[in-house]
Design a protein around this motif. Structure first.
Motif, PDB file in Angstrom:
ATOM      1  N   VAL A 162       0.817  -1.210   0.000  1.00 50.29           N
ATOM      2  CA  VAL A 162       0.000   0.000   0.000  1.00 50.29           C
ATOM      3  C   VAL A 162       0.856   1.267   0.000  1.00 50.29           C
ATOM      4  CG1 VAL A 162      -1.873  -1.202   1.188  1.00 50.29           C
ATOM      5  CG2 VAL A 162      -0.225   0.125   2.514  1.00 50.29           C
ATOM      6  N   GLY A 163       2.176   1.105  -0.028  1.00 56.25           N
ATOM      7  CA  GLY A 163       3.057   2.263   0.025  1.00 56.25           C
ATOM      8  C   GLY A 163       2.781   3.276  -1.072  1.00 56.25           C
ATOM      9  N   ILE A 164       2.617   2.825  -2.312  1.00 58.53           N
ATOM     10  CA  ILE A 164       2.394   3.758  -3.422  1.00 58.53           C
ATOM     11  C   ILE A 164       1.050   4.470  -3.285  1.00 58.53           C
ATOM     12  CG2 ILE A 164       3.900   2.542  -5.037  1.00 58.53           C
ATOM     13  CD1 ILE A 164       1.406   1.282  -6.263  1.00 58.53           C
ATOM     14  N   HIS A 165       0.071   3.779  -2.723  1.00 52.40           N
ATOM     15  CA  HIS A 165      -1.245   4.387  -2.542  1.00 52.40           C
ATOM     16  C   HIS A 165      -1.216   5.418  -1.415  1.00 52.40           C
ATOM     17  CE1 HIS A 165      -2.625   1.346  -5.294  1.00 52.40           C
ATOM     18  NE2 HIS A 165      -2.186   0.392  -4.485  1.00 52.40           N
ATOM     19  N   PHE A 166      -0.440   5.146  -0.377  1.00 50.32           N
ATOM     20  CA  PHE A 166      -0.274   6.104   0.711  1.00 50.32           C
ATOM     21  C   PHE A 166       0.365   7.386   0.190  1.00 50.32           C
ATOM     22  CE2 PHE A 166       2.479   7.544   4.355  1.00 50.32           C
ATOM     23  CZ  PHE A 166       1.445   8.074   5.114  1.00 50.32           C
ATOM     24  N   LEU A 167       1.385   7.247  -0.653  1.00 51.74           N
ATOM     25  CA  LEU A 167       2.040   8.421  -1.211  1.00 51.74           C
ATOM     26  C   LEU A 167       1.105   9.230  -2.097  1.00 51.74           C
ATOM     27  CD1 LEU A 167       5.484   6.806  -2.010  1.00 51.74           C
ATOM     28  CD2 LEU A 167       5.062   8.604  -0.325  1.00 51.74           C
ATOM     29  N   GLN A 168       0.281   8.536  -2.868  1.00 52.29           N
ATOM     30  CA  GLN A 168      -0.678   9.249  -3.714  1.00 52.29           C
ATOM     31  C   GLN A 168      -1.702   9.990  -2.865  1.00 52.29           C
ATOM     32  OE1 GLN A 168      -0.361   9.804  -6.813  1.00 52.29           O
ATOM     33  NE2 GLN A 168      -2.285  10.918  -7.098  1.00 52.29           N
ATOM     34  N   PHE A 169      -2.109   9.368  -1.765  1.00 56.51           N
ATOM     35  CA  PHE A 169      -3.019  10.034  -0.825  1.00 56.51           C
ATOM     36  C   PHE A 169      -2.385  11.326  -0.300  1.00 56.51           C
ATOM     37  CE2 PHE A 169      -3.877  10.521   3.795  1.00 56.51           C
ATOM     38  CZ  PHE A 169      -5.190  10.967   3.705  1.00 56.51           C
ATOM     39  N   THR A 228      10.746  -0.428   6.260  1.00 55.37           N
ATOM     40  CA  THR A 228       9.804   0.687   6.101  1.00 55.37           C
ATOM     41  C   THR A 228      10.207   1.601   4.944  1.00 55.37           C
ATOM     42  OG1 THR A 228      10.979   2.123   7.683  1.00 55.37           O
ATOM     43  CG2 THR A 228       9.252   0.663   8.568  1.00 55.37           C
ATOM     44  N   SER A 229      11.039   1.107   4.049  1.00 52.19           N
ATOM     45  CA  SER A 229      11.496   1.942   2.934  1.00 52.19           C
ATOM     46  C   SER A 229      10.341   2.343   2.012  1.00 52.19           C
ATOM     47  CB  SER A 229      12.570   1.209   2.127  1.00 52.19           C
ATOM     48  OG  SER A 229      12.061  -0.007   1.598  1.00 52.19           O
ATOM     49  N   HIS A 230       9.252   1.542   2.018  1.00 53.74           N
ATOM     50  CA  HIS A 230       8.112   1.856   1.152  1.00 53.74           C
ATOM     51  C   HIS A 230       7.349   3.103   1.613  1.00 53.74           C
ATOM     52  CE1 HIS A 230       6.693  -0.867   4.322  1.00 53.74           C
ATOM     53  NE2 HIS A 230       5.523  -0.272   4.226  1.00 53.74           N
ATOM     54  N   TYR A 231       7.664   3.632   2.793  1.00 48.48           N
ATOM     55  CA  TYR A 231       7.081   4.911   3.190  1.00 48.48           C
ATOM     56  C   TYR A 231       7.623   6.040   2.311  1.00 48.48           C
ATOM     57  CZ  TYR A 231       4.834   3.291   7.528  1.00 48.48           C
ATOM     58  OH  TYR A 231       4.012   2.678   8.440  1.00 48.48           O
ATOM     59  N   ASP A 232       8.778   5.804   1.685  1.00 50.70           N
ATOM     60  CA  ASP A 232       9.396   6.737   0.740  1.00 50.70           C
ATOM     61  C   ASP A 232       9.450   8.157   1.312  1.00 50.70           C
ATOM     62  OD1 ASP A 232      10.436   8.068  -1.410  1.00 50.70           O
ATOM     63  OD2 ASP A 232       9.166   7.083  -2.891  1.00 50.70           O
ATOM     64  N   ARG A 233      10.285   8.340   2.303  1.00 54.83           N
ATOM     65  CA  ARG A 233      10.397   9.633   2.971  1.00 54.83           C
ATOM     66  C   ARG A 233      10.853  10.740   2.028  1.00 54.83           C
ATOM     67  NH1 ARG A 233      11.257   5.326   5.844  1.00 54.83           N
ATOM     68  NH2 ARG A 233      10.532   5.154   8.007  1.00 54.83           N
ATOM     69  N   GLU A 234      11.652  10.378   1.033  1.00 50.67           N
ATOM     70  CA  GLU A 234      12.093  11.396   0.079  1.00 50.67           C
ATOM     71  C   GLU A 234      10.909  11.989  -0.674  1.00 50.67           C
ATOM     72  OE1 GLU A 234      15.403  12.044  -3.478  1.00 50.67           O
ATOM     73  OE2 GLU A 234      15.114  10.056  -2.595  1.00 50.67           O
ATOM     74  N   GLU A 235      10.006  11.136  -1.128  1.00 48.83           N
ATOM     75  CA  GLU A 235       8.807  11.619  -1.825  1.00 48.83           C
ATOM     76  C   GLU A 235       7.907  12.391  -0.867  1.00 48.83           C
ATOM     77  OE1 GLU A 235       5.942  12.315  -4.802  1.00 48.83           O
ATOM     78  OE2 GLU A 235       8.065  11.782  -4.871  1.00 48.83           O
ATOM     79  N   GLN A 236       7.785  11.912   0.354  1.00 52.88           N
ATOM     80  CA  GLN A 236       7.002  12.644   1.346  1.00 52.88           C
ATOM     81  C   GLN A 236       7.521  14.074   1.495  1.00 52.88           C
ATOM     82  OE1 GLN A 236       6.532  10.839   5.184  1.00 52.88           O
ATOM     83  NE2 GLN A 236       6.109   8.817   4.360  1.00 52.88           N
ATOM     84  N   GLY A 237       8.844  14.191   1.565  1.00 50.93           N
ATOM     85  CA  GLY A 237       9.454  15.503   1.738  1.00 50.93           C
ATOM     86  C   GLY A 237       9.183  16.457   0.592  1.00 50.93           C
ATOM     87  N   GLU A 238       8.820  15.911  -0.558  1.00 51.19           N
ATOM     88  CA  GLU A 238       8.499  16.750  -1.718  1.00 51.19           C
ATOM     89  C   GLU A 238       7.108  17.353  -1.604  1.00 51.19           C
ATOM     90  OE1 GLU A 238      10.363  17.613  -4.314  1.00 51.19           O
ATOM     91  OE2 GLU A 238      12.117  16.461  -3.680  1.00 51.19           O
ATOM     92  N   VAL A 239       6.192  16.666  -0.912  1.00 47.57           N
ATOM     93  CA  VAL A 239       4.783  17.092  -0.979  1.00 47.57           C
ATOM     94  C   VAL A 239       4.218  17.603   0.342  1.00 47.57           C
ATOM     95  CG1 VAL A 239       4.300  15.592  -2.938  1.00 47.57           C
ATOM     96  CG2 VAL A 239       3.918  14.739  -0.624  1.00 47.57           C
TER      97      VAL A 239
END
Length: 230
Positions: A19-26, A52-63
């Motif tokens: 669900v990592g990609i869906h969380f990021l899209q949310f 927990t790498s699928h949390y993708d903190r780098e992408e989170q930091g962008e948005v």
């Protein structure tokens, strides 16, 4: 918006990899709405680990506006061994790993206002036999942990007539005692431990600090926090 909030904090824990990609899209879509309505958006993350790498903190930091590290639960309810909720090295490593992905001006480290009182009881032969071949079998004692706020933790030590010593490995005050065939251990999250974590916030020039949870703290900690966030 109807609730009159200034900030939305997202706290979805134990996300499965799928669900990592869906969380990021949310988060992407929520950030658009937040920024259109002048709302600050923050998101909570466990201390970085491979799983927990699928949390993708780098992408989170962008948005999002702030990426919050939940800098605790190093040892948690269900742990096979007693230990600190948030030793200084654990917190430091979590900050450094997050800064590899997120700019420091967007990173907030959350500190615990709680600790755990651990009870260790030797396992019976039957329990050891039942755990054969499992990870639990590596440990000869059965461990249970009770979450306590700051004042309750200090009271537990006083009630036991125990004394604290400084644990250099964790940079925390530590107490241990025996009672009714069990060993009790506790690593305090007190003003001394909190200040060490606040020093890390300053050292790494983070955006600020957060905490879990209100009601577990001693009133005196707010004066200490204000010394570091002002």
């Amino acid at each position: 918006l109807k609730a009159g909030l200034d900030v939305i904090n997202v706290d979805f824990e134990s996300l499965s990899e799928g669900v990592g990609i869906h969380f990021l899209q949310f988060l992407r879509e929520l950030s658009i709405q937040c920024h259109a309505n002048n709302l600050v958006l923050s998101v909570d993350n466990p201390v970085p680990e491979d799983f927990t790498s699928h949390y993708d903190r780098e992408e989170q930091g962008e948005v999002v506006d702030y990426v919050i590290i939940m800098g605790y639960d190093e040892h948690y309810s269900g742990s096979y061994e007693s230990g600190s909720v948030a030793s200084l090295n654990f917190v430091k490593e979590g900050i450094e790993a997050t800064l590899n992905a997120v700019p420091k001006e967007k990173v907030i480290n959350a500190v615990p206002f709680f600790t755990r009182l651990w009870k260790e009881v030797p396992k019976t032969e039957e329990e050891l036999a039942a755990e054969a071949g499992t990870e639990a079998a590596e440990y000869s004692v059965k461990v249970t942990g009770e979450a306590l706020g700051m004042e309750a933790a200090e009271q537990a030590i006083a009630d036991a007539g125990a004394q604290t010593t400084v644990d250099e490995a964790t940079k925390q005050n530590y107490a241990q005692w025996e009672e009714d065939g069990a060993t009790y251990k506790i690593w305090l999250e007190d003003e001394a431990a909190l200040e060490e974590k606040l020093k890390l916030m300053k050292e790494y020039k983070l955006a600020g600090t957060a905490a879990w949870r209100l009601g577990f703290e001693k009133p005196s900690v707010w004066e200490l926090i204000l010394k570091y966030v002002n």
